[in-house]
Scaffold this motif. Sequence first.
Motif, PDB file in Angstrom:
ATOM      1  N   ARG A  76       0.346  58.180  49.315  1.00  0.00           N
ATOM      2  CA  ARG A  76       1.022  58.560  48.051  1.00  0.00           C
ATOM      3  C   ARG A  76       0.141  58.979  46.877  1.00  0.00           C
ATOM      4  O   ARG A  76       0.412  59.676  46.046  1.00  0.00           O
ATOM      5  CB  ARG A  76       1.992  57.521  47.887  1.00  0.00           C
ATOM      6  CG  ARG A  76       3.400  57.645  48.895  1.00  0.00           C
ATOM      7  CD  ARG A  76       4.419  56.350  48.443  1.00  0.00           C
ATOM      8  NE  ARG A  76       5.135  56.426  49.437  1.00  0.00           N
ATOM      9  CZ  ARG A  76       5.235  55.967  50.665  1.00  0.00           C
ATOM     10  NH1 ARG A  76       4.107  55.221  51.043  1.00  0.00           N
ATOM     11  NH2 ARG A  76       6.158  55.756  51.410  1.00  0.00           N
ATOM     12  N   SER A  79      -4.937  62.533  46.738  1.00  0.00           N
ATOM     13  CA  SER A  79      -5.061  63.944  46.522  1.00  0.00           C
ATOM     14  C   SER A  79      -5.486  64.959  47.827  1.00  0.00           C
ATOM     15  O   SER A  79      -5.362  66.168  47.841  1.00  0.00           O
ATOM     16  CB  SER A  79      -5.650  64.562  45.593  1.00  0.00           C
ATOM     17  OG  SER A  79      -6.966  64.209  45.693  1.00  0.00           O
ATOM     18  N   SER A  82      -1.808  67.433  52.055  1.00  0.00           N
ATOM     19  CA  SER A  82      -0.736  68.579  51.596  1.00  0.00           C
ATOM     20  C   SER A  82       0.384  68.175  51.662  1.00  0.00           C
ATOM     21  O   SER A  82       0.961  67.002  52.156  1.00  0.00           O
ATOM     22  CB  SER A  82      -1.072  69.685  52.773  1.00  0.00           C
ATOM     23  OG  SER A  82      -0.252  69.222  54.132  1.00  0.00           O
ATOM     24  N   PRO A  83       1.670  68.947  50.968  1.00  0.00           N
ATOM     25  CA  PRO A  83       2.865  68.723  51.111  1.00  0.00           C
ATOM     26  C   PRO A  83       3.508  68.367  52.232  1.00  0.00           C
ATOM     27  O   PRO A  83       4.335  67.397  52.562  1.00  0.00           O
ATOM     28  CB  PRO A  83       3.610  69.660  50.159  1.00  0.00           C
ATOM     29  CG  PRO A  83       2.542  70.462  49.378  1.00  0.00           C
ATOM     30  CD  PRO A  83       1.268  70.004  50.186  1.00  0.00           C
ATOM     31  N   ARG A  84       3.149  69.169  53.212  1.00  0.00           N
ATOM     32  CA  ARG A  84       3.766  69.176  54.498  1.00  0.00           C
ATOM     33  C   ARG A  84       3.064  67.738  55.258  1.00  0.00           C
ATOM     34  O   ARG A  84       3.812  67.104  55.856  1.00  0.00           O
ATOM     35  CB  ARG A  84       3.222  70.232  55.453  1.00  0.00           C
ATOM     36  CG  ARG A  84       3.560  70.484  56.728  1.00  0.00           C
ATOM     37  CD  ARG A  84       3.227  71.612  57.498  1.00  0.00           C
ATOM     38  NE  ARG A  84       3.419  71.482  58.834  1.00  0.00           N
ATOM     39  CZ  ARG A  84       4.369  72.081  59.569  1.00  0.00           C
ATOM     40  NH1 ARG A  84       5.571  72.152  58.820  1.00  0.00           N
ATOM     41  NH2 ARG A  84       4.703  71.934  60.836  1.00  0.00           N
ATOM     42  N   ARG A  86       2.326  64.873  53.565  1.00  0.00           N
ATOM     43  CA  ARG A  86       3.158  63.799  53.049  1.00  0.00           C
ATOM     44  C   ARG A  86       4.588  64.022  53.242  1.00  0.00           C
ATOM     45  O   ARG A  86       4.868  62.794  53.770  1.00  0.00           O
ATOM     46  CB  ARG A  86       3.128  64.398  51.449  1.00  0.00           C
ATOM     47  CG  ARG A  86       1.931  64.212  50.714  1.00  0.00           C
ATOM     48  CD  ARG A  86       1.991  64.696  49.157  1.00  0.00           C
ATOM     49  NE  ARG A  86       0.553  64.648  48.746  1.00  0.00           N
ATOM     50  CZ  ARG A  86       0.257  63.581  48.100  1.00  0.00           C
ATOM     51  NH1 ARG A  86       0.636  62.452  48.273  1.00  0.00           N
ATOM     52  NH2 ARG A  86      -1.113  63.339  47.754  1.00  0.00           N
ATOM     53  N   ALA A  87       5.093  64.985  53.642  1.00  0.00           N
ATOM     54  CA  ALA A  87       6.481  64.898  54.389  1.00  0.00           C
ATOM     55  C   ALA A  87       6.415  64.209  55.390  1.00  0.00           C
ATOM     56  O   ALA A  87       7.291  63.242  55.953  1.00  0.00           O
ATOM     57  CB  ALA A  87       7.122  66.433  54.346  1.00  0.00           C
ATOM     58  N   ARG A 110      13.878  65.747  50.827  1.00  0.00           N
ATOM     59  CA  ARG A 110      12.575  66.051  50.443  1.00  0.00           C
ATOM     60  C   ARG A 110      11.607  66.544  51.509  1.00  0.00           C
ATOM     61  O   ARG A 110      10.917  67.405  51.616  1.00  0.00           O
ATOM     62  CB  ARG A 110      11.676  64.827  49.964  1.00  0.00           C
ATOM     63  CG  ARG A 110      10.626  64.898  48.910  1.00  0.00           C
ATOM     64  CD  ARG A 110      10.154  63.584  48.197  1.00  0.00           C
ATOM     65  NE  ARG A 110      10.901  62.555  48.646  1.00  0.00           N
ATOM     66  CZ  ARG A 110      10.677  61.385  48.698  1.00  0.00           C
ATOM     67  NH1 ARG A 110       9.331  61.023  48.665  1.00  0.00           N
ATOM     68  NH2 ARG A 110      11.290  60.379  48.951  1.00  0.00           N
ATOM     69  N   GLN A 114       9.610  70.855  53.647  1.00  0.00           N
ATOM     70  CA  GLN A 114       8.548  71.107  54.212  1.00  0.00           C
ATOM     71  C   GLN A 114       8.524  71.423  55.666  1.00  0.00           C
ATOM     72  O   GLN A 114       7.597  72.070  56.291  1.00  0.00           O
ATOM     73  CB  GLN A 114       7.594  69.800  53.988  1.00  0.00           C
ATOM     74  CG  GLN A 114       7.462  69.695  52.393  1.00  0.00           C
ATOM     75  CD  GLN A 114       6.507  70.845  51.775  1.00  0.00           C
ATOM     76  OE1 GLN A 114       5.704  71.392  52.590  1.00  0.00           O
ATOM     77  NE2 GLN A 114       7.154  71.279  50.611  1.00  0.00           N
TER      78      GLN A 114
END
Length: 159
Positions: A76, A79, A82-84, A86-87, A110, A114
């Motif tokens: 969390r 950096s 990727s958003p995918r 993280r999902a 959320r 993704q």
Amino acid sequence: MTQRINAMQQSPALYKKFVEFSMLQKDCAIEQTIQDLVHIRASQINGCGFCLDMHVKEAKLHGERELRLYHLPIWRESSLFSPRERAALAWTEVLTRLPEHGVPDDIYDRVRTQLSEKELSDLSFVVMTINAWNRLSVGFRNVPGSADKAYGLDKAGLE
């Protein structure tokens, strides 16, 4: 640590079918990189040393960067994902730690930004499978690293 029993020897037919089921996921809609992250994260949560050891080595063999492996418990704040990814990690955590009142809508919503319905369904099977393997390995105290040679994990260069 000493292994309690060997599930493969004690329940060979069930074990074989579960391995076959697990292998079907190689061709699912979730890419190998995310599957590796999911396997590792669920194993961390469940305290499964055998699976954690195995899947870190597999991830290295698949080309995963070491720093991302170190950052997985803090995904969390990192950096590096990727958003995918993280999902997928959020979905992994909520299904691994099933909340008392089910999966909250905000997490589902959320994740759905993704992942397609097919991807979310496939991801759920990946999460379900690693959690089942974790439960076998934790319950029977499978020894981390004990299957490295059989699975070719000794080639990962991690000792």
